[in-house]
Design an enzyme around this catalytic site. Sequence first.
Site, PDB file in Angstrom:
ATOM      1  N   GLU A 191     -18.141  15.124 -29.185  1.00 57.99           N
ATOM      2  CA  GLU A 191     -17.503  14.159 -30.079  1.00 57.99           C
ATOM      3  C   GLU A 191     -17.755  12.722 -29.627  1.00 57.99           C
ATOM      4  O   GLU A 191     -17.842  12.453 -28.442  1.00 57.99           O
ATOM      5  CB  GLU A 191     -15.979  14.317 -30.023  1.00 57.99           C
ATOM      6  CG  GLU A 191     -15.461  15.626 -30.488  1.00 57.99           C
ATOM      7  CD  GLU A 191     -13.942  15.722 -30.253  1.00 57.99           C
ATOM      8  OE1 GLU A 191     -13.409  16.808 -30.445  1.00 57.99           O
ATOM      9  OE2 GLU A 191     -13.330  14.711 -29.862  1.00 57.99           O
TER      10      GLU A 191
ATOM     11  N   CYS B 178      -7.373  18.530 -16.111  1.00 53.05           N
ATOM     12  CA  CYS B 178      -6.101  17.811 -16.185  1.00 53.05           C
ATOM     13  C   CYS B 178      -5.176  18.588 -17.128  1.00 53.05           C
ATOM     14  O   CYS B 178      -5.585  19.029 -18.194  1.00 53.05           O
ATOM     15  CB  CYS B 178      -6.317  16.391 -16.709  1.00 53.05           C
ATOM     16  SG  CYS B 178      -7.338  15.401 -15.602  1.00 53.05           S
TER      17      CYS B 178
ATOM     18  N   CYS C  87      -8.606  13.455 -27.197  1.00 52.17           N
ATOM     19  CA  CYS C  87      -9.852  13.784 -26.529  1.00 52.17           C
ATOM     20  C   CYS C  87     -10.170  15.261 -26.683  1.00 52.17           C
ATOM     21  O   CYS C  87      -9.391  16.113 -26.258  1.00 52.17           O
ATOM     22  CB  CYS C  87      -9.721  13.461 -25.056  1.00 52.17           C
ATOM     23  SG  CYS C  87      -8.822  11.943 -24.788  1.00 52.17           S
TER      24      CYS C  87
ATOM     25  N   CYS D 285      -4.782  17.599 -20.990  1.00 52.25           N
ATOM     26  CA  CYS D 285      -5.971  17.165 -21.743  1.00 52.25           C
ATOM     27  C   CYS D 285      -6.630  18.328 -22.475  1.00 52.25           C
ATOM     28  O   CYS D 285      -6.790  19.409 -21.915  1.00 52.25           O
ATOM     29  CB  CYS D 285      -6.959  16.517 -20.782  1.00 52.25           C
ATOM     30  SG  CYS D 285      -8.497  16.005 -21.556  1.00 52.25           S
TER      31      CYS D 285
ATOM     32  N   CYS E 108     -16.237   5.415 -28.200  1.00 49.81           N
ATOM     33  CA  CYS E 108     -15.851   6.245 -27.072  1.00 49.81           C
ATOM     34  C   CYS E 108     -16.889   7.361 -26.952  1.00 49.81           C
ATOM     35  O   CYS E 108     -17.081   8.137 -27.878  1.00 49.81           O
ATOM     36  CB  CYS E 108     -14.453   6.800 -27.331  1.00 49.81           C
ATOM     37  SG  CYS E 108     -13.860   7.861 -26.020  1.00 49.81           S
TER      38      CYS E 108
ATOM     39  N   CYS F 164     -15.410  19.989 -19.557  1.00 48.57           N
ATOM     40  CA  CYS F 164     -15.055  19.201 -18.373  1.00 48.57           C
ATOM     41  C   CYS F 164     -14.418  20.127 -17.356  1.00 48.57           C
ATOM     42  O   CYS F 164     -13.673  21.029 -17.708  1.00 48.57           O
ATOM     43  CB  CYS F 164     -14.073  18.092 -18.773  1.00 48.57           C
ATOM     44  SG  CYS F 164     -13.597  17.016 -17.408  1.00 48.57           S
TER      45      CYS F 164
END
Length: 351
Positions: A90, A114, A334, A117, A103, A110
């Site tokens: 994205e 976290c 995100c 997230c 962004c 990832c």
Amino acid sequence: MKSLYDFTYDQMGDMALEQGWKKFRAHQIFQWLYRKRAVSIDDMSDLSKDTRETLKQQFSLTPLKLRDKQVASDGTTKYLFALEDGSLIESVLMQFDYGKSICVTSQVGCNMACAFCASGLTKKKRNLTSGEMVAQVLYVQRDLDKQEDRLSHIVVMGTGEPFDNYEHVMNFLSTVNHDRGLGIGARHITISTCGVVPKIYEFAKEHTQYNLAISLHAPNNELRDRLMPVNRAYPLEELMEAIQYYARENNRRLTFEYILLRGVNDQKEHVAQLAKLLKGLNAYVNLIPYNAVDENGFQGVDHAHAMVFYDALMKQGVRCTIRKEHGADIDAACGQLRVKHLKKEQEGSRS
Ligand code: SAH
């Protein structure tokens, strides 16, 4: 296939020499890519047919394809792209008073995990190449070209940890920052890291003018360990030492990002701890409204509570801002749009 977007200006020059060409040809190609925004190698009309054929045999120009696009009422636009290997990423275009910002995603998935997230819901599949990051910026810039508008800012804050893909991210930024590239000013570029300490030292030593943002989200180790597993590898003492080093080496103001999570990191004691942690630093705290991610149970705070936290921090001498929410009516958090599509694909393959 390697993309022409993978080359920084200097690397393009080396490539030209390797092909037995004059360096000037690299200069021409770079201009075609970024100034004239050529969509195919055949567009490069001042290169000979032979040169174009040689380029076409070795390099591609289309690292991504649009799969979905959502436009929010405030103009925030979310792009979902498929890469050549089918991976989904994205990019988000945001409108500010001072300009337009993109962004950029730096990794497919990832590994930082976290707790709050959406990106962490899918493990890292691979790093993006520098060309795949350049292509995100170019795609959005081409959309803006239609309105004779331009991107003024870049934030490397999409899915992924940029300091876990350091070299490609730095090459990408060199290309978009180059005055023969997109010419986006270094001071208009921000890299956000969750705190990969060795890379903060490396970055500090490069003395670039890019802005550095640190995702802090917790002012003590106990809480930060829970929210951000990276803290178990690089606890706050080590992170702050690296940041002090960065601050000594670079005369740039730092940003600390702090998502306000209801009942988790939004109490009085956290204000005091934050103030102590950041004392003496040329820094400010960006208080971020939380975009709820269905899967993990955290909740944001309302604006009134954010203001209480803000006032308390300011009183302790910590400069801060409250980030405006963007794209509240689309899947703007995100990794949300991507995760939604991945789920759809999985359901599709099951049925
Ligand atoms: N890995 C880098 C960059 C990507 S995340 C980093 O950690 O900084 C970019 C920012 O968005 C980080 O501050 C991250 O903590 C924050 N973020 C992640 N999920 C979010 C959510 N649901 N709502 C608001 N901010 C979020």
